[in-house]
Design a protein around this motif. Structure first.
Motif, short mmCIF file in Angstrom:
data_model
loop_
_atom_site.label_atom_id
_atom_site.label_comp_id
_atom_site.label_asym_id
_atom_site.label_seq_id
_atom_site.Cartn_x
_atom_site.Cartn_y
_atom_site.Cartn_z
N MET A 204 0.82 -1.20 0.00
CA MET A 204 0.00 0.00 0.00
C MET A 204 0.86 1.26 0.00
O MET A 204 0.52 2.24 -0.64
N ARG A 205 1.97 1.20 0.73
CA ARG A 205 2.80 2.41 0.83
C ARG A 205 3.32 2.82 -0.54
O ARG A 205 3.40 3.99 -0.88
N VAL A 206 3.68 1.83 -1.34
CA VAL A 206 4.21 2.12 -2.68
C VAL A 206 3.08 2.48 -3.64
O VAL A 206 3.27 3.20 -4.61
N VAL A 207 1.89 1.98 -3.32
CA VAL A 207 0.80 2.03 -4.26
C VAL A 207 -0.05 3.30 -4.11
O VAL A 207 -0.71 3.73 -5.05
N ILE A 208 -0.01 3.90 -2.91
CA ILE A 208 -0.89 5.06 -2.66
C ILE A 208 -0.62 6.24 -3.59
O ILE A 208 -1.58 6.79 -4.15
N PRO A 209 0.63 6.66 -3.79
CA PRO A 209 0.81 7.82 -4.68
C PRO A 209 0.23 7.61 -6.07
O PRO A 209 -0.56 8.43 -6.53
N PRO A 210 0.56 6.50 -6.78
CA PRO A 210 -0.08 6.33 -8.10
C PRO A 210 -1.59 6.17 -8.03
O PRO A 210 -2.30 6.65 -8.91
N LEU A 211 -2.12 5.52 -6.99
CA LEU A 211 -3.57 5.37 -6.91
C LEU A 211 -4.25 6.70 -6.65
O LEU A 211 -5.35 6.97 -7.16
N GLY A 212 -3.61 7.53 -5.83
CA GLY A 212 -4.16 8.86 -5.58
C GLY A 212 -4.25 9.63 -6.88
O GLY A 212 -5.24 10.31 -7.17
N ASN A 213 -3.20 9.50 -7.67
CA ASN A 213 -3.17 10.12 -8.97
C ASN A 213 -4.30 9.60 -9.86
O ASN A 213 -5.00 10.35 -10.54
N GLU A 214 -4.49 8.26 -9.85
CA GLU A 214 -5.53 7.64 -10.66
C GLU A 214 -6.91 8.14 -10.24
O GLU A 214 -7.79 8.34 -11.07
N PHE A 215 -7.08 8.34 -8.93
CA PHE A 215 -8.39 8.77 -8.46
C PHE A 215 -8.69 10.17 -8.97
O PHE A 215 -9.81 10.46 -9.39
N ILE A 216 -7.69 11.01 -8.95
CA ILE A 216 -7.90 12.35 -9.48
C ILE A 216 -8.25 12.28 -10.96
O ILE A 216 -9.11 13.01 -11.45
N GLY A 217 -7.62 11.37 -11.68
CA GLY A 217 -7.97 11.17 -13.09
C GLY A 217 -9.39 10.65 -13.23
O GLY A 217 -10.13 11.04 -14.14
N SER A 263 -8.37 20.14 -5.81
CA SER A 263 -7.60 20.88 -4.80
C SER A 263 -7.81 20.34 -3.41
O SER A 263 -6.92 20.40 -2.58
N ILE A 264 -8.99 19.79 -3.16
CA ILE A 264 -9.25 19.19 -1.85
C ILE A 264 -8.63 17.81 -1.77
O ILE A 264 -8.10 17.40 -0.74
N LEU A 265 -8.65 17.07 -2.87
CA LEU A 265 -8.16 15.69 -2.84
C LEU A 265 -6.65 15.61 -2.68
O LEU A 265 -6.14 14.68 -2.06
N THR A 266 -5.92 16.58 -3.20
CA THR A 266 -4.46 16.49 -3.19
C THR A 266 -3.89 16.43 -1.77
O THR A 266 -3.12 15.52 -1.45
N PRO A 267 -4.25 17.36 -0.85
CA PRO A 267 -3.74 17.20 0.52
C PRO A 267 -4.27 15.96 1.22
O PRO A 267 -3.57 15.37 2.04
N LEU A 268 -5.48 15.52 0.87
CA LEU A 268 -6.01 14.29 1.47
C LEU A 268 -5.14 13.10 1.12
O LEU A 268 -4.89 12.22 1.94
N GLN A 269 -4.66 13.08 -0.14
CA GLN A 269 -3.79 11.99 -0.56
C GLN A 269 -2.52 11.99 0.28
O GLN A 269 -2.02 10.92 0.65
#
Lengths: 285, 254, 274
Positions: A204-217, A263-269
């Motif tokens: 999960m630690r490795v996966v969260i940054p790309p998944l956060g990105n995917e969610f924004i997409g 803008s709200i999602l980015t700090p949440l990630q």
């Protein structure tokens, strides 16, 4: 052994001297230039042929608020579906069973290889291929009744997302040291339990940054569902400008909402990343 | 006459063209402390990993507590066991790894209770109590809630030993348990291992610590190129080795 | 009501055009070209011929004839329907002739020269039971959501269904006329609405598949759309259009597409009742 030498001369003691502050004048110049450009662009927008009264009138209109709510609901649900499918597909892909491996590879290939808009249209028009769907003997229904815009959008977006997520998850699982898997096996865990309890939490630690990105997409990909009549914010904004011809104004309304959400999602990630880094050495800033 | 706890008969293993094990024969008896020594690539770690089936063997058989590992005999042919059956067989052994392999997202206590609770279905309360006892036994009761990243190498390895012991194995396997430790931390781990040996646990230890072997081991086995060259009581193999190859290995490492 | 607006429209036009013979604006005369943009998904008004991929249609033919009489060339471009009006406002197009309806809501920034009678019309799959429009009360009816038809359907439903104690028509949005026909074929909707000018073509493409139900349920006009401040261009185009009606070339083009019945007697300005 040699006797210690005296220190050489010619190197003064500068330990008491302070470092002068740098001028950075080039940075100030660049900043000023950028501000000038931004101001010019801003002025062009303000003085242009855009009727800002329409923007302010519709930005809180009921159908727009409903639209952005539907956007978020769909983004969350489709992302959740995508993550579940992605995890399953990644596990299948890393399985020793060649059948499971091929199915997972095929799924990724098919749904990453075709345009999302095509997938959405196919789900919505499923009745062209399967007029009725159901479980033989138990239940059947007309495909057009089952494949509502909501369900078509959910399946289209979620299943497509799963194909991308499976690659992210696979990379994440492979990034976990193989010793972890061996230690889990050594205390008697089977493959699936080891994945669930030991590997995935670390992945999960490795996966969260790309998944956060995917969610924004994903939040923005939901706008494609407008063509299958799912009432998300772009669809509803379009309906307004189909009636009053204010195309750019309504697109600015929709665009502003997307921007706000991101803008709200980015700090949440970032908060989420921190939670999953628990138990590891933090890289201090 | 009683059976050996571990019986290794004509076990071979290849990695591609490299022959890691070549028809190895060995018995390990209950309560015995056996040290495996040899150069890297000699097959000692491979042999250890074959006993808890982290590595599969190509031919031959390993019996643990009278049970054939990894396969069953039927109709004159061997049939592979299912993954679940193999996992069950692993419960009889505990392994301590060179690089500890503690679960970094769990505390020391949670690392130890993970196996008993998840795999053996023990109750949380009971598992925690036993885990605390084990932590006390390895001298780390105060560190129960620490994460592995907050522990030194020696402390992590001791927690790893406790984790393996929590599953109540009949055989403990140690794969170079002190090789990754700073010299000043080696002692604390060897102390725990000595105590474990004294308590009667059957142990197979791959190690370069000849001092430990001399002090604690009942048997020392020297391996080279995938085969056992010499085995016997520690004092003999280490003090008066019969084989030339054993002699030259020992003189190189001492 | 229609008669009145018809008369007013014609009178207005007459008043303007008899003032003096109109001239092409300088910029167009200089360039020698007219820039026009169409939404080429609307057969038979403007579409790409499936076999030759050429831009063809009733509007294309009308515009080409007008341009010939003006002595200029046309540079065609294509755009989605929703972009037509912005294209006019930003002067990317000199005027719009693209199956666009004359509607009062649109007259804030533009003037319309009506050239073709039209109106929304119900149609169903041939095997459907509906015999007349009233049978469609309470049923699901689909149409392209970017048009004025959703509002027309709602109005018709209020007047003819709810007013008679029947259930209202359920409107189902579609992206374009092809999407709408697709939904009809799958049974997602029971009936569909398209402009009456497009139905003969659709029936021709899939012979025997569709059946028109009742006459168009509201009359309006397709119009050429001009910027409000572009009176000169509007007048000169209207003049030539009127001439084409008089000398029969207008009727010939309409007949080519099977729409002779939709002809208007003379061009009118802002005459649609909607």
């Amino acid at each position: 052994m040699r006797a210690a030498r005296a220190l050489a001369g010619g190197f003064p003691d500068i330990s008491e001297m302070t470092v002068a502050r740098q001028a950075h004048w080039r940075r100030w110049l660049a900043a000023a230039a950028i501000l000038v450009v931004l101001a010019a662009i801003g002025r062009a927008f303000v003085n242009g042929q855009i009727e800002w009264t329409y923007v302010s009138r519709f930005v809180t209109a009921k159908v727009i608020l409903e639209g952005i709510t539907n956007t978020m609901v769909m983004a969350v649900l489709a992302m959740a579906l995508g993550i579940v499918l992605g995890v399953v597909a990644a596990i299948m892909r890393l399985s020793p069973n060649p059948v499971l491996k091929s199915v997972a590879a095929g799924y990724t290939w098919l749904f990453r290889g075709t345009p999302l808009i095509l997938q959405l249209l196919l789900w919505f028009n499923l009745a062209l291929v399967f007029p009725t769907i159901g479980i033989p003997g138990l239940w059947s229904a007309r495909a057009v009744d089952v494949m509502t815009p909501f369900l078509s959008a959910l399946l289209g977006l979620g299943i497509n997302q799963g194909a991308y997520t499976s690659e992210v998850m696979r990379a994440g699982m492979l990034s976990v040291d193989v010793g972890q898997y061996e230690a889990a096996q050594a205390i008697g865990m089977g493959r699936l339990r080891a994945l669930r309890r030991i590997i995935l939490p670390q992945a999960m630690r490795v996966v969260i940054p790309p998944l956060g990105n995917e969610f924004i997409g994903m939040v923005k990909a939901t706008s494609l569902a407008s063509v299958i009549q799912y009432p998300e914010v772009l669809h509803n904004a379009e309906n307004i400008y189909y009636a009053n011809s204010r195309v750019i104004e309504l697109l600015i309304v929709a665009g502003s909402w997307y921007l706000l959400v991101v803008s709200i999602l980015t700090p949440l990630q970032m908060l989420l990343e921190r939670r999953f880094a628990r138990g590891t050495l933090q890289i201090t800033r | 006459m009683t059976q050996p706890l571990v019986a290794i008969r004509s076990v071979s293993k290849n990695f591609g063209e490299f022959q890691a094990l070549n028809r190895v024969l060995l018995d390990v008896w209950a309560g015995e402390v056996l040290c495996l020594i040899g150069a890297s690539g000699s097959g000692k770690t491979t042999l250890l990993r074959c006993i808890n089936q982290l590595t599969s063997i190509d031919s031959g058989g390993i019996w643990l507590d009278g049970e054939l590992l990894g396969v069953r005999e039927e109709g004159g042919r061997l049939h592979r066991l299912t993954e679940r059956q193999i996992a069950r067989q692993r419960l009889k052994t505990g392994m301590v790894f060179q690089r500890f392999n503690l679960f970094p997202h769990k505390t020391a206590l949670e690392n130890i209770t993970e196996g008993p609770v998840q795999v053996q279905g023990r109750k949380q309360g009971d598992a925690r109590a036993e885990a605390m006892e084990l932590l006390g036994r390895v001298g780390l009761a105060a560190k129960a809630d620490a994460y592995p990243s907050q522990l030194s190498g020696g402390q992590q390895q001791r927690v790893a030993i406790a984790r393996a012991l929590a599953m109540k194995p009949m055989l403990m396997l140690f794969d170079e348990p002190t090789s990754a430790l700073d010299p000043e931390l080696v002692g604390e781990v060897l102390t725990v291992m000595k105590e474990l040996a004294r308590s009667g646990m059957t142990m197979m230890v791959v190690t370069h610590e000849l001092g430990f072997a001399r002090e604690v081991a009942d048997t020392v086995v020297y391996m080279d190129h995938g085969a056992i060259v010499e085995s016997g009581p520690a004092a003999e193999v280490l003090g008066r080795p019969r084989e030339v190859r054993t002699q030259s290995f020992l003189s190189a490492v001492i | 009501m229609t008669r009145l607006s018809f008369t007013v429209g014609f009178a207005a036009l007459l008043a303007i055009t008899t003032a003096k013979a109109a001239e092409l604006p300088e910029s167009i005369k200089q360039a020698g070209t007219l820039r026009l943009t169409v939404n080429s998904t609307y057969a038979p008004m403007e579409y790409r011929d499936p076999t030759t991929n050429q831009l063809v249609g009733l509007d294309i033919d009308l515009a080409n004839e007008i341009a010939k009489r003006l002595g200029v060339k046309i540079i065609w471009s294509e755009t989605p329907f929703a972009e037509l009006i912005p294209s006019l406002q930003t002067k990317r197009a000199d005027f719009i002739i693209s199956g666009i309806s004359d509607r009062s809501a649109r007259r804030e920034t533009a003037d319309f020269i009506d050239y073709l009678a039209t109106g929304p019309q119900f149609f169903v799959l041939t095997e459907n039971e509906a015999k007349s429009a009233i049978d469609l009360c309470g049923k699901k009816v689909g149409t392209t959501r970017s048009t004025s038809f959703p509002i027309e359907i709602e109005k018709w439903s209020k007047q003819n269904c709810e007013a008679n104690g029947k259930r209202a028509v359920q409107y189902a949005p579609g992206e374009n006329s092809i999407d709408v026909r697709n939904q009809l074929k799958q049974g997602r909707i029971d009936a569909a609405v398209q402009g009456s000018e497009t139905l003969p073509y659709a029936q021709g493409q899939e012979a025997g598949k569709y059946r028109i139900v009742s006459e168009p349920f509201s009359t309006g006009y397709q119009a050429i759309m001009f910027r409000k401040d572009d009176a000169a261009l509007r007048e000169v185009v209207t003049e030539h259009l009127a001439a084409m009606i008089t000398d029969g070339s207008y009727k010939a083009i309409l007949d080519k597409y099977g729409l002779g019945a939709n002809a208007v007697a003379h061009p009118m300005m802002n005459a649609a009742p909607q």
